[in-house]
Write a protein that holds these residues in place. Sequence first.
Motif, mmCIF file in Angstrom:
data_model
loop_
_atom_site.group_PDB
_atom_site.id
_atom_site.type_symbol
_atom_site.label_atom_id
_atom_site.label_comp_id
_atom_site.label_asym_id
_atom_site.label_seq_id
_atom_site.Cartn_x
_atom_site.Cartn_y
_atom_site.Cartn_z
ATOM 1 N N GLY A 152 -14.630 -47.595 20.855
ATOM 2 C CA GLY A 152 -13.639 -48.573 20.435
ATOM 3 C C GLY A 152 -12.238 -48.289 20.903
ATOM 4 N N GLY A 153 -12.088 -47.409 21.862
ATOM 5 C CA GLY A 153 -10.741 -47.075 22.305
ATOM 6 C C GLY A 153 -10.070 -46.151 21.308
ATOM 7 N N GLY A 154 -8.967 -45.622 21.687
ATOM 8 C CA GLY A 154 -8.243 -44.740 20.783
ATOM 9 C C GLY A 154 -8.835 -43.346 20.732
ATOM 10 N N ASP A 155 -8.508 -42.653 19.672
ATOM 11 C CA ASP A 155 -8.867 -41.259 19.500
ATOM 12 C C ASP A 155 -10.133 -41.139 18.649
ATOM 13 O OD1 ASP A 155 -8.989 -38.544 19.073
ATOM 14 O OD2 ASP A 155 -6.930 -38.358 18.355
ATOM 15 N N ASP A 156 -11.225 -40.630 19.234
ATOM 16 C CA ASP A 156 -12.483 -40.471 18.505
ATOM 17 C C ASP A 156 -12.390 -39.447 17.384
ATOM 18 O OD1 ASP A 156 -13.959 -42.385 19.823
ATOM 19 O OD2 ASP A 156 -14.775 -40.987 21.298
ATOM 20 N N ARG A 157 -11.323 -38.691 17.365
ATOM 21 C CA ARG A 157 -11.157 -37.689 16.306
ATOM 22 C C ARG A 157 -11.255 -38.337 14.930
ATOM 23 N NH1 ARG A 157 -6.083 -35.691 13.958
ATOM 24 N NH2 ARG A 157 -5.163 -37.221 15.363
ATOM 25 N N TRP A 158 -10.720 -39.552 14.785
ATOM 26 C CA TRP A 158 -10.749 -40.241 13.496
ATOM 27 C C TRP A 158 -12.176 -40.611 13.116
ATOM 28 C CZ3 TRP A 158 -6.701 -39.088 11.055
ATOM 29 C CH2 TRP A 158 -5.494 -38.945 11.718
ATOM 30 N N VAL A 159 -12.989 -40.977 14.091
ATOM 31 C CA VAL A 159 -14.386 -41.314 13.815
ATOM 32 C C VAL A 159 -15.127 -40.058 13.367
ATOM 33 C CG1 VAL A 159 -16.533 -42.198 14.809
ATOM 34 C CG2 VAL A 159 -14.350 -43.216 15.475
ATOM 35 N N ARG A 160 -14.935 -38.960 14.099
ATOM 36 C CA ARG A 160 -15.604 -37.703 13.751
ATOM 37 C C ARG A 160 -15.180 -37.199 12.372
ATOM 38 N NH1 ARG A 160 -17.755 -36.283 18.670
ATOM 39 N NH2 ARG A 160 -16.575 -37.140 20.410
ATOM 40 N N GLU A 161 -13.888 -37.155 12.109
ATOM 41 C CA GLU A 161 -13.385 -36.654 10.832
ATOM 42 C C GLU A 161 -13.716 -37.602 9.691
ATOM 43 O OE1 GLU A 161 -12.247 -33.602 10.371
ATOM 44 O OE2 GLU A 161 -12.607 -33.307 12.500
ATOM 45 N N GLY A 162 -13.683 -38.891 9.962
ATOM 46 C CA GLY A 162 -14.045 -39.872 8.933
ATOM 47 C C GLY A 162 -15.485 -39.703 8.493
ATOM 48 N N GLY A 163 -16.370 -39.402 9.446
ATOM 49 C CA GLY A 163 -17.766 -39.152 9.109
ATOM 50 C C GLY A 163 -17.920 -37.946 8.212
ATOM 51 N N ARG A 164 -17.191 -36.900 8.508
ATOM 52 C CA ARG A 164 -17.238 -35.703 7.653
ATOM 53 C C ARG A 164 -16.708 -36.028 6.253
ATOM 54 N NH1 ARG A 164 -17.104 -32.122 12.229
ATOM 55 N NH2 ARG A 164 -14.986 -32.462 12.894
ATOM 56 N N TYR A 165 -15.591 -36.735 6.203
ATOM 57 C CA TYR A 165 -14.962 -37.080 4.935
ATOM 58 C C TYR A 165 -15.879 -37.953 4.073
ATOM 59 C CZ TYR A 165 -11.596 -39.014 1.641
ATOM 60 O OH TYR A 165 -10.944 -39.398 0.494
ATOM 61 N N ALA A 166 -16.615 -38.870 4.730
ATOM 62 C CA ALA A 166 -17.501 -39.788 4.010
ATOM 63 C C ALA A 166 -18.856 -39.161 3.689
ATOM 64 C CB ALA A 166 -17.696 -41.065 4.832
ATOM 65 N N GLY A 167 -19.049 -37.898 4.081
ATOM 66 C CA GLY A 167 -20.306 -37.223 3.779
ATOM 67 C C GLY A 167 -21.431 -37.568 4.730
ATOM 68 N N LEU A 168 -21.082 -37.972 5.945
ATOM 69 C CA LEU A 168 -22.104 -38.362 6.922
ATOM 70 C C LEU A 168 -22.463 -37.237 7.875
ATOM 71 C CD1 LEU A 168 -20.840 -41.945 7.797
ATOM 72 C CD2 LEU A 168 -22.604 -41.276 6.161
ATOM 73 N N GLY A 169 -22.216 -36.035 7.480
ATOM 74 C CA GLY A 169 -22.569 -34.895 8.318
ATOM 75 C C GLY A 169 -21.327 -34.206 8.831
ATOM 76 N N GLY A 170 -21.473 -32.957 9.174
ATOM 77 C CA GLY A 170 -20.325 -32.178 9.581
ATOM 78 C C GLY A 170 -20.360 -31.708 11.011
ATOM 79 N N ASP A 171 -21.339 -32.160 11.789
ATOM 80 C CA ASP A 171 -21.439 -31.644 13.154
ATOM 81 C C ASP A 171 -20.530 -32.368 14.131
ATOM 82 O OD1 ASP A 171 -22.732 -34.053 13.649
ATOM 83 O OD2 ASP A 171 -24.713 -33.170 13.629
ATOM 84 N N GLY A 172 -19.992 -33.502 13.754
ATOM 85 C CA GLY A 172 -19.041 -34.211 14.602
ATOM 86 C C GLY A 172 -19.643 -34.997 15.749
ATOM 87 N N VAL A 173 -20.970 -35.089 15.852
ATOM 88 C CA VAL A 173 -21.605 -35.852 16.926
ATOM 89 C C VAL A 173 -21.502 -37.334 16.605
ATOM 90 C CG1 VAL A 173 -23.775 -36.343 18.116
ATOM 91 C CG2 VAL A 173 -23.198 -33.999 17.513
ATOM 92 N N ILE A 174 -21.045 -38.114 17.598
ATOM 93 C CA ILE A 174 -20.997 -39.564 17.436
ATOM 94 C C ILE A 174 -21.818 -40.219 18.541
ATOM 95 C CG2 ILE A 174 -18.810 -39.560 16.190
ATOM 96 C CD1 ILE A 174 -17.413 -40.382 18.774
ATOM 97 N N LEU A 175 -22.102 -41.495 18.380
ATOM 98 C CA LEU A 175 -23.019 -42.200 19.265
ATOM 99 C C LEU A 175 -22.594 -42.205 20.730
ATOM 100 C CD1 LEU A 175 -23.141 -43.779 16.302
ATOM 101 C CD2 LEU A 175 -24.828 -45.049 17.589
ATOM 102 N N THR A 176 -21.315 -42.108 21.006
ATOM 103 C CA THR A 176 -20.845 -42.153 22.392
ATOM 104 C C THR A 176 -20.835 -40.786 23.065
ATOM 105 O OG1 THR A 176 -18.572 -42.102 21.575
ATOM 106 C CG2 THR A 176 -19.503 -44.267 22.119
ATOM 107 N N ASP A 177 -21.204 -39.726 22.348
ATOM 108 C CA ASP A 177 -21.291 -38.398 22.960
ATOM 109 C C ASP A 177 -22.504 -38.325 23.881
ATOM 110 O OD1 ASP A 177 -19.074 -37.493 21.581
ATOM 111 O OD2 ASP A 177 -20.229 -36.501 19.999
ATOM 112 N N PRO A 178 -22.377 -37.690 25.038
ATOM 113 C CA PRO A 178 -23.511 -37.582 25.961
ATOM 114 C C PRO A 178 -24.755 -36.984 25.308
ATOM 115 C CG PRO A 178 -21.516 -36.842 27.047
ATOM 116 C CD PRO A 178 -21.172 -37.066 25.588
ATOM 117 N N GLU A 179 -24.579 -35.976 24.459
ATOM 118 C CA GLU A 179 -25.737 -35.324 23.858
ATOM 119 C C GLU A 179 -26.482 -36.208 22.862
ATOM 120 O OE1 GLU A 179 -22.111 -33.612 21.599
ATOM 121 O OE2 GLU A 179 -22.570 -34.264 23.611
#
Length: 98
Positions: free
Chosen positions: A21-48
């Motif tokens: 979505g453009g911008g800084d993915d840091r907010w997506v990664r940290e938001g997931g941790r904050y919302a209890g969606l896991g702490g590994d920081g992997v998001i759908l747009t990561d190559p892995e």
Amino acid sequence: MQAKHAADLGFEFGHMWAMGGGGDDRWVREGGRYAGLGGDGVILTDPEFGANIMESDAEGHGDFWDEEDGVASLSLRNQTNVIVGRYGDVAVKREASW
């Protein structure tokens, strides 16, 4: 997302699609941790993660569905092509890999 790979969700190779979505993915990664969606920081747009990544002209997540003078944005056209199964018409930034 509480999965590290598209395969963890039961998707066959090449059938997961994602878009940044453009911008800084840091907010997506940290938001997931904050919302209890896991702490590994992997998001759908990561190559892995292993998704096909669609090209996007969105400056933010709220801009995916923009249009101008009745013309759909690239992001909207790409999403539409995936939904209707016209995968060959999707502008791809990176193809899926596992």
